[in-house]
Design a protein around this motif. Structure first.
Motif, PDB file in Angstrom:
ATOM      1  N   ASN A   1       2.956   7.366  -5.624  1.00 28.87           N
ATOM      2  CA  ASN A   1       2.086   6.472  -4.811  1.00 28.87           C
ATOM      3  C   ASN A   1       0.668   6.400  -4.967  1.00 28.87           C
ATOM      4  O   ASN A   1       0.036   6.529  -4.091  1.00 28.87           O
ATOM      5  CB  ASN A   1       2.378   6.604  -3.352  1.00 28.87           C
ATOM      6  N   GLY A   2       0.354   6.559  -6.339  1.00 28.89           N
ATOM      7  CA  GLY A   2      -1.124   6.663  -6.699  1.00 28.89           C
ATOM      8  C   GLY A   2      -2.098   5.858  -6.146  1.00 28.89           C
ATOM      9  O   GLY A   2      -3.160   5.814  -5.844  1.00 28.89           O
ATOM     10  N   LEU A   3      -1.705   4.545  -6.355  1.00 31.67           N
ATOM     11  CA  LEU A   3      -2.531   3.309  -5.986  1.00 31.67           C
ATOM     12  C   LEU A   3      -2.682   3.531  -4.449  1.00 31.67           C
ATOM     13  O   LEU A   3      -3.827   3.242  -4.114  1.00 31.67           O
ATOM     14  CB  LEU A   3      -1.594   2.177  -6.164  1.00 31.67           C
ATOM     15  N   ARG A   4      -1.767   3.644  -3.563  1.00 33.14           N
ATOM     16  CA  ARG A   4      -1.750   3.530  -1.953  1.00 33.14           C
ATOM     17  C   ARG A   4      -3.007   5.029  -1.748  1.00 33.14           C
ATOM     18  O   ARG A   4      -3.803   4.866  -0.999  1.00 33.14           O
ATOM     19  CB  ARG A   4      -0.623   3.970  -1.587  1.00 33.14           C
ATOM     20  N   ASP A   5      -2.556   6.265  -2.265  1.00 32.51           N
ATOM     21  CA  ASP A   5      -3.365   7.249  -2.118  1.00 32.51           C
ATOM     22  C   ASP A   5      -4.814   6.984  -2.517  1.00 32.51           C
ATOM     23  O   ASP A   5      -5.705   7.475  -1.690  1.00 32.51           O
ATOM     24  CB  ASP A   5      -2.958   8.403  -3.186  1.00 32.51           C
ATOM     25  N   ALA A   6      -5.099   6.170  -3.601  1.00 34.76           N
ATOM     26  CA  ALA A   6      -6.358   5.715  -3.977  1.00 34.76           C
ATOM     27  C   ALA A   6      -7.119   4.984  -2.668  1.00 34.76           C
ATOM     28  O   ALA A   6      -8.326   5.025  -2.510  1.00 34.76           O
ATOM     29  CB  ALA A   6      -6.578   5.253  -5.196  1.00 34.76           C
ATOM     30  N   VAL A   7      -6.354   4.051  -2.097  1.00 34.06           N
ATOM     31  CA  VAL A   7      -6.933   3.108  -1.218  1.00 34.06           C
ATOM     32  C   VAL A   7      -7.144   4.064  -0.088  1.00 34.06           C
ATOM     33  O   VAL A   7      -8.398   3.724   0.815  1.00 34.06           O
ATOM     34  CB  VAL A   7      -5.837   1.975  -0.892  1.00 34.06           C
ATOM     35  N   VAL A   8      -6.299   4.587   0.410  1.00 31.47           N
ATOM     36  CA  VAL A   8      -6.504   5.649   1.509  1.00 31.47           C
ATOM     37  C   VAL A   8      -7.641   6.404   1.479  1.00 31.47           C
ATOM     38  O   VAL A   8      -8.402   6.569   2.456  1.00 31.47           O
ATOM     39  CB  VAL A   8      -5.107   6.440   1.748  1.00 31.47           C
TER      40      VAL A   8
ATOM     41  N   HIS B   1      -7.787   0.741 -10.341  1.00 27.07           N
ATOM     42  CA  HIS B   1      -7.973   0.826  -9.062  1.00 27.07           C
ATOM     43  C   HIS B   1      -7.647  -0.598  -8.361  1.00 27.07           C
ATOM     44  O   HIS B   1      -8.149  -1.613  -8.692  1.00 27.07           O
ATOM     45  CB  HIS B   1      -9.336   1.323  -8.474  1.00 27.07           C
ATOM     46  N   ILE B   2      -6.676  -0.745  -7.439  1.00 27.43           N
ATOM     47  CA  ILE B   2      -6.254  -2.012  -6.940  1.00 27.43           C
ATOM     48  C   ILE B   2      -7.444  -2.717  -6.179  1.00 27.43           C
ATOM     49  O   ILE B   2      -7.461  -3.697  -6.087  1.00 27.43           O
ATOM     50  CB  ILE B   2      -4.952  -1.859  -6.223  1.00 27.43           C
ATOM     51  N   LEU B   3      -8.309  -1.632  -5.697  1.00 26.66           N
ATOM     52  CA  LEU B   3      -9.500  -2.404  -4.793  1.00 26.66           C
ATOM     53  C   LEU B   3     -10.423  -2.956  -5.843  1.00 26.66           C
ATOM     54  O   LEU B   3     -11.549  -3.617  -5.460  1.00 26.66           O
ATOM     55  CB  LEU B   3      -9.931  -1.331  -3.864  1.00 26.66           C
ATOM     56  N   SER B   4     -10.318  -2.861  -7.031  1.00 29.71           N
ATOM     57  CA  SER B   4     -11.255  -3.566  -7.954  1.00 29.71           C
ATOM     58  C   SER B   4     -11.027  -4.763  -8.593  1.00 29.71           C
ATOM     59  O   SER B   4     -11.830  -5.408  -9.029  1.00 29.71           O
ATOM     60  CB  SER B   4     -11.761  -2.613  -9.209  1.00 29.71           C
ATOM     61  N   GLU B   5      -9.877  -5.173  -7.936  1.00 27.04           N
ATOM     62  CA  GLU B   5      -9.583  -6.467  -8.802  1.00 27.04           C
ATOM     63  C   GLU B   5     -10.060  -7.866  -7.894  1.00 27.04           C
ATOM     64  O   GLU B   5     -10.393  -7.836  -6.659  1.00 27.04           O
ATOM     65  CB  GLU B   5      -7.890  -6.775  -8.383  1.00 27.04           C
ATOM     66  N   THR B   6     -10.038  -8.875  -8.745  1.00 21.49           N
ATOM     67  CA  THR B   6     -10.616 -10.182  -8.102  1.00 21.49           C
ATOM     68  C   THR B   6      -9.212 -10.870  -7.865  1.00 21.49           C
ATOM     69  O   THR B   6      -8.367 -10.879  -8.855  1.00 21.49           O
ATOM     70  CB  THR B   6     -11.501 -11.008  -8.907  1.00 21.49           C
ATOM     71  N   PHE B   7      -8.962 -11.553  -6.851  1.00 22.46           N
ATOM     72  CA  PHE B   7      -7.400 -11.986  -6.472  1.00 22.46           C
ATOM     73  C   PHE B   7      -7.746 -13.736  -6.549  1.00 22.46           C
ATOM     74  O   PHE B   7      -8.773 -14.096  -6.011  1.00 22.46           O
ATOM     75  CB  PHE B   7      -6.907 -11.532  -5.099  1.00 22.46           C
TER      76      PHE B   7
END
Length: 365
Positions: A230-237, A185-191
């Protein structure tokens, strides 16, 4: 502390030319101009950036000099310069635009009131300097028009190799950039900013870390992207439809210029020498995290560059100096070919008006 190479201007010119080739290829394919890197957005969010109270003097610098709360725009993305199926996995990016910032400005942004931070999800950059990155960027340009099925197959192989590296306790920014990023999940990342910037009287790198419970529960969770381009986007939404999220902004001050170099962005600054210290919080309430209107407003209507900001946070090093010219040229290409002005907002209302973007939902959950 900066030392520019004699041929740096020629290198930057070559980067601009390579970027232009990517732009022209993707514009021909889509009929719409997108960024030459980080073209695909997965989350376009509005929130608040709150500087923490009681910071020690050496952390209370520039934007962080006093406790204040600012509106902010967040753009989550992945690295390629073309719009790909999310099964072509790659380095993830986060760009943050803080609005309403006062103070002495960097050249070229004197009339603006924004501070941008441009980050990726590995602590160090994939190349040491602009010259090294040019060689990688040319390879990226050569694949801009390659078929997606080949890219998905290659990405699957790179993910397998990266998994072996990570099981051994390592992490390869190069393998991740080549398609080996785990499908999490992209929201799990540290940037991380990866390259340094001035931090008032000091030098620093910054990170953005998920700290709210909902975000932390996503860490390490794999996504099933089968049949979901677009699964990453779908997960964020899906996430922001039901809840909000909080990230901590942290600063790592440079304490040893030999082991924490300014010009080599590929070196991870050792945290044993200088840990990341919390300096601010990013809070995003529940909202519509991506829509065509939001894409017009943020993807097309805004640009993000570390050179939008305060003189107290001037970007440092070869990679950062190259970004100044390259990002400006990218924004100019998009504005001209999309016939849509790119502007720096002076308030959150400026962002909301662009593209008739819907506003935030009340934060209550």
């Amino acid at each position: 502390m900066e030392t520019a190479h004699e041929d740096e201007r020629a290198t930057v010119d070559a980067l601009v030319e390579t970027m232009r080739k990517i732009h022209q290829t993707t514009f021909h394919d889509y009929g719409h101009a997108v960024r030459a890197t980080h073209a695909k957005s997965h989350g376009l969010l509005l929130g608040t950036f709150r500087v923490l109270d009681g910071l020690p003097h050496h952390y209370a610098q520039g934007l962080f000099a006093e406790p204040r709360c600012y509106p902010a725009v967040l753009r989550f993305s992945t690295q390629p310069g073309d719009i790909l199926d999310d099964r072509v996995s790659s380095t993830r990016g986060l760009a943050v635009k803080v609005i309403g910032v006062d103070g002495e400005r960097l050249a070229g942004s004197e009339q603006d009131v924004t501070q941008d931070f441009v980050m990726q999800d590995t602590p160090a950059f994939q190349a040491a300097d602009a010259g090294s990155f040019l060689r990688r960027f040319r390879l990226l340009a050569a694949t801009a028009d390659t078929g997606q099925e080949w890219k998905k197959a290659f990405s699957a192989v790179m993910r397998g190799v990266e998994a072996l590296v990570e099981r051994a306790g390592g992490l390869s920014p190069t393998l991740r950039a080549l398609g080996g990023h785990p499908i999490t999940h992209i929201l799990s990342e540290t940037f991380y900013t990866q390259a340094p910037l001035l931090y008032g009287s000091y030098m620093a790198k910054l990170s953005v870390v998920p700290v709210s419970g909902g975000l932390q529960r996503l860490i390490g969770r794999e996504l099933d992207l089968t049949g979901r381009p677009n699964g990453l986007r779908d997960a964020v939404v899906e996430f922001f439809r039901a809840r909000g999220g909080v990230w901590e902004v942290r600063a790592q001050l440079c304490t040893d210029t030999a082991r924490m170099p300014v010009e080599d962005a590929s070196v991870r600054w050792p945290e044993r020498l200088s840990p990341y210290i919390p300096v601010a919080r990013l809070t995003v309430p529940p909202q519509e995290a991506w829509s065509e209107a939001r894409s017009r407003a943020i993807d097309d209507g805004l640009s993000f560059t570390p050179w939008h900001g305060l003189a107290a946070h001037r970007p440092l090093g070869s990679i950062m100096r190259a970004r100044r010219v390259v990002y400006e040229e990218s924004a100019r290409f998009r504005a001209e070919h999309n016939r849509q002005p790119i502007h720096e907002p002076r308030s959150l209302d400026d962002v909301l008006r662009t593209g008739a973007m819907p506003g935030l939902q009340p934060a209550g959950r």
